[in-house]
Motif scaffolding. Structure first.
Motif, mmCIF file in Angstrom:
data_model
loop_
_atom_site.group_PDB
_atom_site.id
_atom_site.type_symbol
_atom_site.label_atom_id
_atom_site.label_comp_id
_atom_site.label_asym_id
_atom_site.label_seq_id
_atom_site.Cartn_x
_atom_site.Cartn_y
_atom_site.Cartn_z
ATOM 1 N N LEU A 1 53.388 -78.799 14.703
ATOM 2 C CA LEU A 1 52.922 -77.813 13.713
ATOM 3 C C LEU A 1 53.143 -78.354 12.245
ATOM 4 O O LEU A 1 53.954 -79.116 12.106
ATOM 5 C CB LEU A 1 54.021 -76.607 13.844
ATOM 6 N N VAL A 2 51.987 -77.974 11.590
ATOM 7 C CA VAL A 2 52.207 -78.509 10.023
ATOM 8 C C VAL A 2 51.437 -77.390 9.270
ATOM 9 O O VAL A 2 50.844 -76.487 9.636
ATOM 10 C CB VAL A 2 51.065 -79.635 10.093
ATOM 11 N N GLN A 3 51.799 -77.564 7.912
ATOM 12 C CA GLN A 3 51.517 -76.502 6.749
ATOM 13 C C GLN A 3 49.987 -76.983 6.544
ATOM 14 O O GLN A 3 49.833 -78.217 6.552
ATOM 15 C CB GLN A 3 52.345 -76.456 5.586
ATOM 16 N N ALA A 4 49.278 -75.915 6.155
ATOM 17 C CA ALA A 4 48.031 -76.276 5.449
ATOM 18 C C ALA A 4 48.233 -77.313 4.491
ATOM 19 O O ALA A 4 49.001 -77.413 3.479
ATOM 20 C CB ALA A 4 47.106 -75.255 5.233
ATOM 21 N N GLY A 5 47.011 -78.200 4.231
ATOM 22 C CA GLY A 5 47.219 -79.335 3.283
ATOM 23 C C GLY A 5 47.956 -80.701 3.730
ATOM 24 O O GLY A 5 47.806 -81.540 3.323
ATOM 25 N N GLY A 6 48.694 -80.261 4.919
ATOM 26 C CA GLY A 6 49.495 -81.593 5.588
ATOM 27 C C GLY A 6 48.598 -82.746 6.502
ATOM 28 O O GLY A 6 47.339 -82.362 6.374
ATOM 29 N N SER A 7 49.256 -83.547 6.939
ATOM 30 C CA SER A 7 48.766 -84.537 7.865
ATOM 31 C C SER A 7 49.332 -84.601 9.210
ATOM 32 O O SER A 7 50.345 -84.540 9.198
ATOM 33 C CB SER A 7 48.718 -85.866 7.040
ATOM 34 N N LEU A 8 48.602 -85.118 10.324
ATOM 35 C CA LEU A 8 49.202 -85.378 11.519
ATOM 36 C C LEU A 8 48.242 -86.699 12.022
ATOM 37 O O LEU A 8 47.067 -86.787 11.638
ATOM 38 C CB LEU A 8 48.927 -84.302 12.490
ATOM 39 N N ARG A 9 48.685 -87.571 12.829
ATOM 40 C CA ARG A 9 48.092 -88.580 13.417
ATOM 41 C C ARG A 9 48.327 -88.398 14.837
ATOM 42 O O ARG A 9 49.534 -88.412 15.463
ATOM 43 C CB ARG A 9 48.487 -89.778 12.909
ATOM 44 N N LEU A 10 47.119 -88.215 15.631
ATOM 45 C CA LEU A 10 47.256 -88.177 17.012
ATOM 46 C C LEU A 10 47.011 -89.746 17.737
ATOM 47 O O LEU A 10 46.247 -90.437 17.050
ATOM 48 C CB LEU A 10 45.989 -87.229 17.568
ATOM 49 N N SER A 11 47.520 -89.677 18.776
ATOM 50 C CA SER A 11 47.149 -91.179 19.579
ATOM 51 C C SER A 11 47.055 -90.850 21.002
ATOM 52 O O SER A 11 46.938 -89.821 21.623
ATOM 53 C CB SER A 11 48.673 -91.898 19.455
ATOM 54 N N CYS A 12 45.983 -91.881 21.348
ATOM 55 C CA CYS A 12 45.345 -91.803 22.726
ATOM 56 C C CYS A 12 45.561 -93.065 23.413
ATOM 57 O O CYS A 12 44.950 -94.077 23.088
ATOM 58 C CB CYS A 12 44.142 -91.354 22.990
ATOM 59 N N ALA A 13 46.597 -93.125 24.415
ATOM 60 C CA ALA A 13 46.748 -94.477 25.004
ATOM 61 C C ALA A 13 46.006 -94.333 26.209
ATOM 62 O O ALA A 13 45.986 -93.481 27.095
ATOM 63 C CB ALA A 13 48.398 -94.394 25.319
ATOM 64 N N ALA A 14 45.291 -95.468 26.479
ATOM 65 C CA ALA A 14 44.330 -95.552 27.566
ATOM 66 C C ALA A 14 44.563 -96.565 28.403
ATOM 67 O O ALA A 14 45.357 -97.609 27.994
ATOM 68 C CB ALA A 14 42.846 -95.830 27.098
ATOM 69 N N THR B 72 46.769 -82.138 23.455
ATOM 70 C CA THR B 72 48.088 -82.095 22.635
ATOM 71 C C THR B 72 47.746 -81.045 21.519
ATOM 72 O O THR B 72 46.718 -80.973 20.865
ATOM 73 C CB THR B 72 48.378 -83.269 21.853
ATOM 74 N N GLN B 73 48.722 -80.017 21.272
ATOM 75 C CA GLN B 73 48.608 -78.859 20.638
ATOM 76 C C GLN B 73 48.657 -79.051 19.069
ATOM 77 O O GLN B 73 49.768 -79.829 18.875
ATOM 78 C CB GLN B 73 49.499 -77.885 20.773
ATOM 79 N N VAL B 74 47.794 -78.887 18.097
ATOM 80 C CA VAL B 74 47.882 -78.837 16.680
ATOM 81 C C VAL B 74 47.832 -77.458 16.259
ATOM 82 O O VAL B 74 46.864 -77.005 16.537
ATOM 83 C CB VAL B 74 46.742 -79.788 16.232
ATOM 84 N N THR B 75 48.851 -77.155 15.537
ATOM 85 C CA THR B 75 49.011 -75.919 15.070
ATOM 86 C C THR B 75 48.870 -76.064 13.361
ATOM 87 O O THR B 75 50.135 -76.566 12.951
ATOM 88 C CB THR B 75 50.015 -74.914 15.400
ATOM 89 N N VAL B 76 48.068 -75.513 12.683
ATOM 90 C CA VAL B 76 48.095 -75.300 11.018
ATOM 91 C C VAL B 76 48.485 -74.100 10.548
ATOM 92 O O VAL B 76 47.801 -73.026 10.805
ATOM 93 C CB VAL B 76 47.058 -76.140 10.609
ATOM 94 N N SER B 77 49.533 -73.858 9.936
ATOM 95 C CA SER B 77 49.736 -72.655 9.338
ATOM 96 C C SER B 77 49.591 -72.558 7.940
ATOM 97 O O SER B 77 49.156 -73.339 6.918
ATOM 98 C CB SER B 77 51.689 -72.501 9.345
ATOM 99 N N SER B 78 49.197 -71.329 7.427
ATOM 100 C CA SER B 78 48.725 -70.919 6.013
ATOM 101 C C SER B 78 49.674 -70.956 5.222
ATOM 102 O O SER B 78 50.818 -70.684 5.624
ATOM 103 C CB SER B 78 47.650 -69.724 6.184
#
Length: 121
Positions: A11-24, A115-121
């Motif tokens: 969960l992140v606020q609008a304008g924020g950042s996240l980094r997703l990873s995918c291990a193969a 993976t769930q990404v939720t961006v709140s306003s």
């Protein structure tokens, strides 16, 4: 056994950042992609990268905000997401293709669990 394991959502606020990873798993893939699916919507293309890393492509909606990259040594594919918007809220999944590099869902044979990404306003 083929495995794609995503991590990094949250969960992140609008304008924020996240980094997703995918291990193969350690086999050679032709291309890797990130896709997302919001409630009530079809799965859509987000970004892709060739296994060499020399070719990338993005959906128009994320160009300039998201960056896909890969680490040859692990192997892991990343999706850096900046300037997040509420409309980016979705389940993000990575996928692997053995024959092509493509934004089409149907061209990918292997998928992670998402993976769930939720961006709140």
């Amino acid at each position: 056994q083929v495995q794609l394991v995503e991590s990094g959502g949250g969960l992140v606020q609008a304008g924020g950042s996240l980094r997703l990873s995918c291990a193969a798993s350690g086999r050679t893939w032709y291309g890797m992609g990130w896709f997302r699916q919001a409630p009530g919507k079809e799965r859509e293309f987000v970004a892709l990268i060739s296994w060499s890393g020399r070719y990338t492509d993005y959906a128009d909606s994320v160009k300039g905000r998201f960056t896909i990259s890969r680490d040859n040594a692990k192997p892991t594919v990343y999706l850096q997401m900046n300037s997040l918007k509420p409309e980016d809220t979705a389940v993000y999944s990575c996928a692997a293709a053995t024959k092509t590099i493509s934004p089409r869902v149907s061209d990918y044979e292997y998928w992670g669990q998402g993976t769930q990404v939720t961006v709140s306003s």
